[in-house]
Scaffold this active site. Structure first.
Site, PDB file in Angstrom:
ATOM      1  N   ASP A 100       1.003  -1.297  -0.061  1.00 27.72           N
ATOM      2  CA  ASP A 100      -0.020  -0.153   0.022  1.00 27.72           C
ATOM      3  C   ASP A 100       0.772   1.419   0.049  1.00 27.72           C
ATOM      4  O   ASP A 100       1.809   1.156   0.273  1.00 27.72           O
ATOM      5  CB  ASP A 100      -0.950   0.050   1.341  1.00 27.72           C
ATOM      6  CG  ASP A 100      -0.121   0.026   2.448  1.00 27.72           C
ATOM      7  OD1 ASP A 100       0.887  -0.719   2.699  1.00 27.72           O
ATOM      8  OD2 ASP A 100      -0.609   0.744   3.564  1.00 27.72           O
ATOM      9  N   GLU A 155       0.182  -1.487   5.524  1.00 28.36           N
ATOM     10  CA  GLU A 155       1.222  -1.036   6.576  1.00 28.36           C
ATOM     11  C   GLU A 155       0.860   0.334   6.918  1.00 28.36           C
ATOM     12  O   GLU A 155       1.144   0.535   8.174  1.00 28.36           O
ATOM     13  CB  GLU A 155       2.513  -1.127   5.775  1.00 28.36           C
ATOM     14  CG  GLU A 155       3.790  -1.200   7.010  1.00 28.36           C
ATOM     15  CD  GLU A 155       4.400   0.195   7.085  1.00 28.36           C
ATOM     16  OE1 GLU A 155       5.185   0.447   7.922  1.00 28.36           O
ATOM     17  OE2 GLU A 155       3.971   1.170   6.274  1.00 28.36           O
TER      18      GLU A 155
HETATM   19 ZN   LIG Z   1       6.782   2.269   3.930  1.00 31.46          ZN
END
Ligand SMILES: [Zn+2]
EC number: 3.4.11.4
Length: 416
Positions: free
Chosen positions: A88, A181
Site C-alpha cells: 500500500d 502497513e
Molecule cells: Zn513504508
C-alpha cells in the site's frame, strides 16, 4: 558480481514503473482487509511474477498477503532469511494515476514536477546536492511517487531474479508482501506460521545506508473530563467548565517532552486532539519512548495525573482514562539476534556502502513481526520525502538496495 548485477538496472526501473501504476492507497477506517482493491490487484500481479521466476510455496491470502519461498541452491540446511515490503501507499496523499518522470544525470538546482507549480529544490532538501549526476525518478506533482514501498518490492524482486538467473550461492529465502502497513494493520493477518525464518528484513527505509532496528514503544490514551453546563447568566457557583479543567489538566505535563521539542532517542507525550464543550472534553494522547521502562513510567505518570486531578478537584463525575498499547520497540527482540544487524552491516560494507544506524521515531511492520518473535530490522530503499508529492528516489540508490539484498542472501550461507 557487480558487473553482472549492473545488467539488472533496466529491469529494476521497468518493474518499479509498472508497480507504481497500481493505485494501492490504503484507506483509514475501511471495514475490509485489504482496505483498497488495488492492493489485491498488485498482489495478484506479484504472484504471477514470482511464479514466472520459479519460486516455491507461492501463496496469496484473501487479505492480499503474498508469500513465497526460494530454496537455497547450496543446501536445504542453510539458514532462512526473510525479506518483507508493503503493497500500500500512504492515505495522506493520492497514489492514483502516478505519472513518474525519469531525470537522467541530474544537474543540480530545482526540479519542476509535471506542468503544475510543484517543484523540489535543494534549498529545502539539502540532500539533493549529494545527488548530482544521478538518475532521479519523480512524480508529476499531483500524487506521491509510491517508492514507499514499491521500490522495496521492485528491489526484492530484482535481487531474487539476479540470484536465480546467475546461480549465485544463496541461503533459503522467504519473501512477503503485505497490505495496509500505512494504516498499521499490515501484520494483522500475517501468516507467521508459514513465514518461518531465522530473521527477516523489511526493505522500507529511506536514503542509501539506512539500517534501523530500534523504534518507539507506543501507546495511546484518551482522558475524558466532565463538567456541568448552565446558562452563563446564572452560572455562578454552579457551572463547571470542562474546557477550563482540561486546559489545567494539560498543564501537568512536562513542557519539554513533546514531539516538537524532542529528537533522536528522546520520548514524548503528544496531545493529538482536544475535543469537547463545557459538558465534556476528550483529550487524545500519544505516548512514545524507546526505553521500555521509561515507557511504562510515562503511562504510570499519565494515570497518576488523572488520579491527582480527581483528588484535587473532587468533581461529581470523575475524570476517566482509557489507555492502550500499540506497538513495542523491536530492539527487545533484535538484541537477542545480533547477527541480524551484523549481517546487514557486513553486506553493506562489502557493497561499498557505509551503514547509517538510526532509531525510527515511529513503528514498522518489523515491530509487529518482532512481537511475533521474528527479528526484523529495516533496510534502505534509496527513497526520499515519503508520503508526499515531493517523494522521489534515485535509480542508483535502488540498485544499491538490490546489491545489499543479494549480498545478505549470499553471506548468510556462511552463518551456521
Ligand atoms: Zn513504508
Amino acid at each position: 558480481m557487480m558487473d553482472k548485477i549492473a545488467q539488472y538496472k533496466n529491469g529494476l526501473l521497468e518493474r518499479f514503473l509498472h508497480y507504481v501504476s497500481f493505485d494501492t492507497q490504503s484507506k483509514i477506517g475501511a471495514k475490509v482487509s485489504p482496505s483498497s482493491a488495488g492492493q489485491l490487484k498488485l498482489a495478484k500481479h506479484l504472484q504471477q511474477e514470482l511464479f514466472a521466476l520459479g519460486l516455491q510455496d507461492i501463496e496469496i491470502s484473501k487479505n492480499a498477503v503474498v508469500t513465497a519461498f526460494l530454496p537455497s541452491n547450496v543446501s536445504p540446511k542453510m539458514p532462512t532469511i526473510g525479506f518483507v515490503a508493503h503493497l500500500d501507499t500512504s492515505p495522506q496523499c493520492s497514489g492514483k494515476h502516478v505519472r513518474p518522470e525519469v531525470i537522467e544525470n541530474y544537474r543540480g538546482g530545482d526540479i519542476a514536477l509535471g506542468l503544475g507549480d510543484e517543484f523540489i529544490s535543494p534549498v529545502y532538501y539539502h540532500f539533493l546536492q549529494k545527488l548530482v549526476g544521478k538518475t532521479l525518478i519523480v512524480p508529476d506533482g499531483n500524487t506521491l511517487l509510491g517508492a514507499d514501498n514499491k521500490a522495496g518490492i521492485a528491489e526484492i524482486m530484482t535481487a531474487l531474479c539476479y540470484l536465480k538467473e546467475n546461480n549465485i550461492p544463496h541461503c533459503n529465502i522467504r519473501v512477503a508482501f503485505t497490505p495496509d502497513e500505512e494504516i498499521g494493520l499490515g501484520m494483522d493477518f500475517f501468516p507467521t506460521e508459514k513465514f518461518q525464518c531465522h530473521w527477516a528484513y523489511t526493505v522500507d527505509g529511506g536514503e542509501v545506508g539506512e539500517l534501523e532496528y530500534e523504534n518507539f514503544n507506543a501507546a495511546k490514551a484518551v482522558v475524558t473530563i466532565y463538567g456541568r453546563n448552565m446558562h452563563t447568566g446564572t452560572a455562578k457557583n454552579i457551572m463547571v467548565n470542562a474546557l477550563t479543567l482540561a486546559c489545567e489538566f494539560q498543564q501537568g505535563f512536562p513542557a519539554q517532552e513533546v514531539p516538537e521539542k524532542t529528537d533522536g532517542r528522546q520520548g514524548f507525550f503528544h496531545l493529538e486532539s482536544f475535543v469537547g464543550d463545557v459538558e465534556k472534553v476528550e483529550l487524545h494522547y500519544l505516548i512514545r519512548d524507546f526505553d521500555r521502562v521509561n515507557f511504562e513510567q510515562r503511562k504510570a505518570f499519565l494515570s497518576m495525573l488523572v488520579v491527582d486531578f480527581n483528588r484535587k478537584k473532587r468533581l461529581r463525575r470523575k475524570a476517566e482514562i482509557v489507555m492502550q498499547d500499540n506497538y513495542y520497540n523491536m530492539y527487545d527482540t533484535i538484541r537477542k539476534v545480533p547477527a541480524a544487524v551484523h549481517l546487514a552491516d557486513t553486506a553493506m560494507k562489502k557493497c561499498g556502502i557505509e551503514p547509517l544506524h538510526k532509531p525510527i521515531r515511529g513503528g514498522t511492520d518489523g515491530a509487529k513481526l518482532a512481537e511475533k518473535g521474528i527479528a526484523c530490522p529495516n533496510l534502505f530503499t534509496g527513497g526520499y520525502n515519503f508520503h508526499s508529492k515531493h517523494e522521489f528516489i534515485t535509480l542508483e540508490g535502488m540498485m544499491d538496495s538490490v546489491k545489499v539484498i543479494a549480498k545478505i542472501a549470499e553471506l548468510a550461507i556462511k552463518i551456521s
